[in-house]
Design a protein around this motif. Structure first.
Motif, PDB file in Angstrom:
ATOM      1  N   ARG A  36     -14.276 -26.976   4.334  1.00  0.00           N
ATOM      2  CA  ARG A  36     -13.658 -28.512   4.831  1.00  0.00           C
ATOM      3  C   ARG A  36     -12.226 -28.172   4.539  1.00  0.00           C
ATOM      4  O   ARG A  36     -11.744 -27.529   3.611  1.00  0.00           O
ATOM      5  CB  ARG A  36     -14.471 -29.432   3.926  1.00  0.00           C
ATOM      6  CG  ARG A  36     -15.905 -29.877   4.216  1.00  0.00           C
ATOM      7  CD  ARG A  36     -16.231 -30.883   3.336  1.00  0.00           C
ATOM      8  NE  ARG A  36     -16.351 -30.371   1.866  1.00  0.00           N
ATOM      9  CZ  ARG A  36     -15.758 -30.802   1.021  1.00  0.00           C
ATOM     10  NH1 ARG A  36     -14.694 -31.669   0.997  1.00  0.00           N
ATOM     11  NH2 ARG A  36     -15.746 -30.194  -0.315  1.00  0.00           N
ATOM     12  N   PRO A  37     -11.275 -29.163   5.435  1.00  0.00           N
ATOM     13  CA  PRO A  37      -9.922 -29.014   5.104  1.00  0.00           C
ATOM     14  C   PRO A  37      -9.575 -29.475   3.841  1.00  0.00           C
ATOM     15  O   PRO A  37     -10.374 -30.377   3.089  1.00  0.00           O
ATOM     16  CB  PRO A  37      -9.536 -29.906   6.323  1.00  0.00           C
ATOM     17  CG  PRO A  37     -10.414 -29.856   7.471  1.00  0.00           C
ATOM     18  CD  PRO A  37     -11.714 -29.571   6.638  1.00  0.00           C
ATOM     19  N   TYR A  38      -8.927 -29.082   3.238  1.00  0.00           N
ATOM     20  CA  TYR A  38      -8.307 -29.499   1.530  1.00  0.00           C
ATOM     21  C   TYR A  38      -9.303 -29.094   0.675  1.00  0.00           C
ATOM     22  O   TYR A  38      -8.915 -29.477  -0.446  1.00  0.00           O
ATOM     23  CB  TYR A  38      -7.999 -30.916   1.656  1.00  0.00           C
ATOM     24  CG  TYR A  38      -7.289 -31.541   3.033  1.00  0.00           C
ATOM     25  CD1 TYR A  38      -5.778 -31.147   3.086  1.00  0.00           C
ATOM     26  CD2 TYR A  38      -7.743 -32.332   3.822  1.00  0.00           C
ATOM     27  CE1 TYR A  38      -4.943 -31.480   4.030  1.00  0.00           C
ATOM     28  CE2 TYR A  38      -7.100 -32.770   5.039  1.00  0.00           C
ATOM     29  CZ  TYR A  38      -5.787 -32.400   5.028  1.00  0.00           C
ATOM     30  OH  TYR A  38      -4.896 -32.926   6.252  1.00  0.00           O
ATOM     31  N   SER A  39     -10.167 -28.316   0.780  1.00  0.00           N
ATOM     32  CA  SER A  39     -11.220 -28.002  -0.341  1.00  0.00           C
ATOM     33  C   SER A  39     -10.870 -26.714  -0.845  1.00  0.00           C
ATOM     34  O   SER A  39      -9.765 -26.164  -0.482  1.00  0.00           O
ATOM     35  CB  SER A  39     -12.564 -27.773   0.516  1.00  0.00           C
ATOM     36  OG  SER A  39     -12.411 -26.406   1.431  1.00  0.00           O
ATOM     37  N   THR A  40     -11.379 -26.627  -2.195  1.00  0.00           N
ATOM     38  CA  THR A  40     -10.979 -25.506  -3.006  1.00  0.00           C
ATOM     39  C   THR A  40     -12.358 -24.784  -2.872  1.00  0.00           C
ATOM     40  O   THR A  40     -13.415 -25.236  -2.687  1.00  0.00           O
ATOM     41  CB  THR A  40     -10.560 -25.795  -4.235  1.00  0.00           C
ATOM     42  OG1 THR A  40     -11.480 -26.797  -5.065  1.00  0.00           O
ATOM     43  CG2 THR A  40      -9.159 -26.491  -4.152  1.00  0.00           C
ATOM     44  N   SER A  41     -12.289 -23.600  -3.570  1.00  0.00           N
ATOM     45  CA  SER A  41     -13.296 -22.635  -3.508  1.00  0.00           C
ATOM     46  C   SER A  41     -13.454 -21.860  -4.751  1.00  0.00           C
ATOM     47  O   SER A  41     -12.438 -21.487  -5.172  1.00  0.00           O
ATOM     48  CB  SER A  41     -13.718 -21.780  -2.427  1.00  0.00           C
ATOM     49  OG  SER A  41     -14.770 -21.005  -2.391  1.00  0.00           O
ATOM     50  N   SER A  42     -14.852 -21.706  -5.340  1.00  0.00           N
ATOM     51  CA  SER A  42     -14.908 -20.758  -6.627  1.00  0.00           C
ATOM     52  C   SER A  42     -15.959 -19.677  -6.294  1.00  0.00           C
ATOM     53  O   SER A  42     -16.523 -19.115  -7.203  1.00  0.00           O
ATOM     54  CB  SER A  42     -15.159 -21.656  -8.018  1.00  0.00           C
ATOM     55  OG  SER A  42     -16.400 -22.446  -7.791  1.00  0.00           O
ATOM     56  N   VAL A  44     -17.700 -16.709  -5.346  1.00  0.00           N
ATOM     57  CA  VAL A  44     -17.399 -15.366  -5.753  1.00  0.00           C
ATOM     58  C   VAL A  44     -18.136 -14.441  -4.903  1.00  0.00           C
ATOM     59  O   VAL A  44     -17.891 -13.171  -4.773  1.00  0.00           O
ATOM     60  CB  VAL A  44     -17.392 -14.685  -7.121  1.00  0.00           C
ATOM     61  CG1 VAL A  44     -16.578 -15.555  -8.013  1.00  0.00           C
ATOM     62  CG2 VAL A  44     -18.916 -14.816  -7.606  1.00  0.00           C
ATOM     63  N   LEU A  45     -19.141 -14.803  -3.881  1.00  0.00           N
ATOM     64  CA  LEU A  45     -19.922 -14.102  -3.230  1.00  0.00           C
ATOM     65  C   LEU A  45     -19.392 -14.003  -1.437  1.00  0.00           C
ATOM     66  O   LEU A  45     -20.204 -14.382  -0.739  1.00  0.00           O
ATOM     67  CB  LEU A  45     -21.412 -14.745  -3.116  1.00  0.00           C
ATOM     68  CG  LEU A  45     -22.128 -14.816  -4.622  1.00  0.00           C
ATOM     69  CD1 LEU A  45     -23.418 -15.588  -4.321  1.00  0.00           C
ATOM     70  CD2 LEU A  45     -22.075 -13.328  -5.311  1.00  0.00           C
ATOM     71  N   CYS A  46     -18.241 -13.842  -1.732  1.00  0.00           N
ATOM     72  CA  CYS A  46     -17.739 -13.960  -0.207  1.00  0.00           C
ATOM     73  C   CYS A  46     -17.187 -12.568   0.330  1.00  0.00           C
ATOM     74  O   CYS A  46     -16.275 -12.524   0.987  1.00  0.00           O
ATOM     75  CB  CYS A  46     -16.467 -15.051  -0.279  1.00  0.00           C
ATOM     76  SG  CYS A  46     -15.314 -14.674  -1.551  1.00  0.00           S
ATOM     77  N   ARG A  47     -17.665 -11.564  -0.428  1.00  0.00           N
ATOM     78  CA  ARG A  47     -17.217 -10.056   0.080  1.00  0.00           C
ATOM     79  C   ARG A  47     -17.436  -9.924   1.812  1.00  0.00           C
ATOM     80  O   ARG A  47     -18.448 -10.121   2.083  1.00  0.00           O
ATOM     81  CB  ARG A  47     -17.937  -9.238  -0.648  1.00  0.00           C
ATOM     82  CG  ARG A  47     -17.433  -7.480  -0.396  1.00  0.00           C
ATOM     83  CD  ARG A  47     -18.165  -6.733  -1.405  1.00  0.00           C
ATOM     84  NE  ARG A  47     -19.541  -6.907  -1.166  1.00  0.00           N
ATOM     85  CZ  ARG A  47     -20.165  -6.937  -2.333  1.00  0.00           C
ATOM     86  NH1 ARG A  47     -20.018  -7.375  -3.588  1.00  0.00           N
ATOM     87  NH2 ARG A  47     -21.781  -7.168  -2.188  1.00  0.00           N
ATOM     88  N   GLY A  48     -16.241  -9.436   2.317  1.00  0.00           N
ATOM     89  CA  GLY A  48     -16.730  -9.089   3.728  1.00  0.00           C
ATOM     90  C   GLY A  48     -16.603 -10.526   4.603  1.00  0.00           C
ATOM     91  O   GLY A  48     -16.734  -9.949   5.807  1.00  0.00           O
ATOM     92  N   LYS A  49     -16.329 -11.544   4.104  1.00  0.00           N
ATOM     93  CA  LYS A  49     -16.560 -12.804   4.974  1.00  0.00           C
ATOM     94  C   LYS A  49     -14.859 -13.320   5.146  1.00  0.00           C
ATOM     95  O   LYS A  49     -13.824 -12.807   4.853  1.00  0.00           O
ATOM     96  CB  LYS A  49     -17.200 -13.826   4.190  1.00  0.00           C
ATOM     97  CG  LYS A  49     -18.391 -13.474   3.820  1.00  0.00           C
ATOM     98  CD  LYS A  49     -19.100 -14.637   2.987  1.00  0.00           C
ATOM     99  CE  LYS A  49     -20.405 -14.330   2.445  1.00  0.00           C
ATOM    100  NZ  LYS A  49     -21.088 -15.358   1.705  1.00  0.00           N
ATOM    101  N   ARG A  50     -14.811 -14.017   6.485  1.00  0.00           N
ATOM    102  CA  ARG A  50     -13.535 -14.755   6.641  1.00  0.00           C
ATOM    103  C   ARG A  50     -13.831 -16.315   6.547  1.00  0.00           C
ATOM    104  O   ARG A  50     -14.913 -16.756   6.725  1.00  0.00           O
ATOM    105  CB  ARG A  50     -13.121 -14.437   8.106  1.00  0.00           C
ATOM    106  CG  ARG A  50     -12.552 -12.947   7.980  1.00  0.00           C
ATOM    107  CD  ARG A  50     -12.028 -12.462   9.253  1.00  0.00           C
ATOM    108  NE  ARG A  50     -13.091 -12.455  10.240  1.00  0.00           N
ATOM    109  CZ  ARG A  50     -12.674 -12.126  11.589  1.00  0.00           C
ATOM    110  NH1 ARG A  50     -11.467 -12.036  12.068  1.00  0.00           N
ATOM    111  NH2 ARG A  50     -13.618 -12.467  12.609  1.00  0.00           N
ATOM    112  N   SER A  51     -13.109 -17.033   6.325  1.00  0.00           N
ATOM    113  CA  SER A  51     -12.862 -18.355   6.264  1.00  0.00           C
ATOM    114  C   SER A  51     -12.110 -19.114   7.293  1.00  0.00           C
ATOM    115  O   SER A  51     -11.043 -18.917   7.489  1.00  0.00           O
ATOM    116  CB  SER A  51     -12.682 -18.903   5.000  1.00  0.00           C
ATOM    117  OG  SER A  51     -12.381 -20.346   4.806  1.00  0.00           O
ATOM    118  N   ILE A  52     -12.666 -20.379   7.869  1.00  0.00           N
ATOM    119  CA  ILE A  52     -12.162 -21.311   8.739  1.00  0.00           C
ATOM    120  C   ILE A  52     -12.312 -22.548   8.099  1.00  0.00           C
ATOM    121  O   ILE A  52     -13.544 -23.005   7.834  1.00  0.00           O
ATOM    122  CB  ILE A  52     -12.408 -21.218  10.107  1.00  0.00           C
ATOM    123  CG1 ILE A  52     -13.908 -21.530  10.439  1.00  0.00           C
ATOM    124  CG2 ILE A  52     -12.208 -19.712  10.935  1.00  0.00           C
ATOM    125  CD1 ILE A  52     -14.209 -21.469  12.011  1.00  0.00           C
ATOM    126  N   ALA A  53     -11.314 -23.447   8.323  1.00  0.00           N
ATOM    127  CA  ALA A  53     -11.652 -25.014   7.778  1.00  0.00           C
ATOM    128  C   ALA A  53     -11.461 -25.692   9.019  1.00  0.00           C
ATOM    129  O   ALA A  53     -10.619 -25.762   9.888  1.00  0.00           O
ATOM    130  CB  ALA A  53     -10.346 -25.351   7.017  1.00  0.00           C
TER     131      ALA A  53
END
Length: 394
Positions: A36-42, A44-53
């Motif tokens: 989601r836009p303006y969100s934060t993340s903690s 740690v299981l994001c190895r090899g991924k990309r993110s879009i908002a």
């Protein structure tokens, strides 16, 4: 790699969903996390991924999600039942409903929930410990005489949830290669935990084998003194797992040889290989081992049993395990060479994926041109999380 070319859309969620996505990414899939836009993340299981908002509350944002999912191979839905349906992104839209053709009938639509989708708990909130409790497995786990102890959030979240979901996705991909059609993969953590606990649950139900008796009286649940954990002189621990007679023989011989000659805590009673299967002697054997391990530091005991078939090794801390050259890496195999040369604890800044960090690159790969990206940005679909180099006209 096995999943190279497979496009995965993963809606941001907690433990099991991200773990399933990471397993796919580790094996070559292109995994895009939707934040989601303006969100934060903690996470740690994001190895090899990309993110879009993307703001799914805006119609243009919802439409964009529909397009992305329509061109994906796999969707990972970590939400409670009904969330994506309320957004108009339910499985029927993509897979069809029997009367109307779907937008992407090759899609593997994978859903992870805690409680089974039918039954009295289906609308309730819960966490790993609750799903583990309903599975029947928690009641069998070691602990004190008063109650069992839960093993962090490993069993239901990651094994019964994330791992079982990823397994379902892989099976669905195999079937798709044969039939050309996708399907819904439903995983729930209660059922998944029961499945991975098949061995102990079956033995418990038929009252036989290593787990057929009451909790705390069996071979594998803390009942036997030769399958457990012992505290050493320095506060460290040793794990003992010599179930088979030939392994117990090695263990007890080495143990007796490495306590002092005057070690006699039970006034003349001393175990030998025949002691193992004498249940009437288990209480004395447990006390003998408990006091014996307290006479030497952990690393001394580790040296005693190293290289033998005693099935006895030290309990390593997470930091020690990460530095141990013979340990299995906790990270992707491709990083093994780096992990062996640099055993420092990973920096969280390098692990956590910033929401929206790859919005422009990913959407360009999905075929969106600069004009449309510009329009979507003006509408607020991306919030202010758009990352990367912006075209000069934006």
């Amino acid at each position: 790699m096995a999943l190279t070319g497979i496009k995965v859309i993963e809606f941001a969620g907690l433990a099991p969903g991200p773990f399933a996505g990471m397993l796919l990414a580790d094996n070559g899939a292109s995994v895009t996390r939707i934040d989601r836009p303006y969100s934060t993340s903690s996470d740690v299981l994001c190895r090899g991924k990309r993110s879009i908002a993307i703001d799914s509350k805006l119609e243009s944002g919802r439409k964009l999600l529909e397009e992305l999912i329509s061109s994906a191979d796999v969707l990972i839905d970590p939400f409670r039942p009904g969330v994506l349906e309320r957004l108009g992104l339910g499985p029927e839209l993509f897979l069809g409903d029997g009367t109307k053709k779907g937008l992407n009938e090759k899609l593997i639509y994978a859903r992870i929930v805690g409680f089974p989708r039918t039954g009295e708990h289906k609308d309730m909130a819960g966490h790993d410990i609750n799903y583990l409790a309903l599975s029947g497995a928690l009641a069998m786990l070691p602990g004190t005489s008063e109650k069992p102890v839960f093993p962090l959030n490993i069993l239901a979240d990651f094994a019964g949830g994330g791992l079982m979901c990823a397994t379902g996705i892989l099976l669905a991909l195999i079937e798709r290669a044969r039939t050309g059609r996708g399907q819904v993969v439903n995983a729930d953590m209660v059922s998944g935990t029961r499945y991975i606990a098949s061995f102990p649950l079956i033995h418990s139900s038929i009252g036989s084998g290593m787990l057929g008796g009451p909790r705390g009286t069996n071979m594998l649940d803390g009942g036997s003194p030769f399958y457990g954990i012992y505290t050493c002189k320095d506060g460290g621990w040793m794990s003992v797992g010599c179930l088979e007679p030939q392994f117990f023989t090695v263990f007890i011989k080495k143990f007796n040889e490495n306590v002092s000659s005057d070690f006699d805590p039970l006034h003349g009673w001393r175990p030998d290989p025949s002691t193992q299967m004498k249940r009437e002697d288990w209480t004395r054997l447990a006390e003998y081992l408990r006091l014996g391990f307290l006479t030497r530091p952990r690393d001394d005991w580790a040296k005693v049993f190293h290289g033998t078939d005693a099935c006895t090794v030290p309990v390593l801390t997470p930091k020690e395990a990460a530095a141990h050259t013979s340990s299995i890496p906790a990270f992707h195999p491709a990083l093994t060479s780096h992990a062996k040369s640099d055993n420092r604890t990973p920096n969280l800044k390098n692990i956590i994926l910033k929401p929206g960090a790859h919005t422009r690159d990913v959407l360009a790969e999905f075929g969106l041109d600069d004009d449309r990206l510009h329009r979507l940005e003006k509408e607020g679909v991306f919030g202010n999380t758009n990352a990367g180099r912006r075209p000069s006209k934006l």
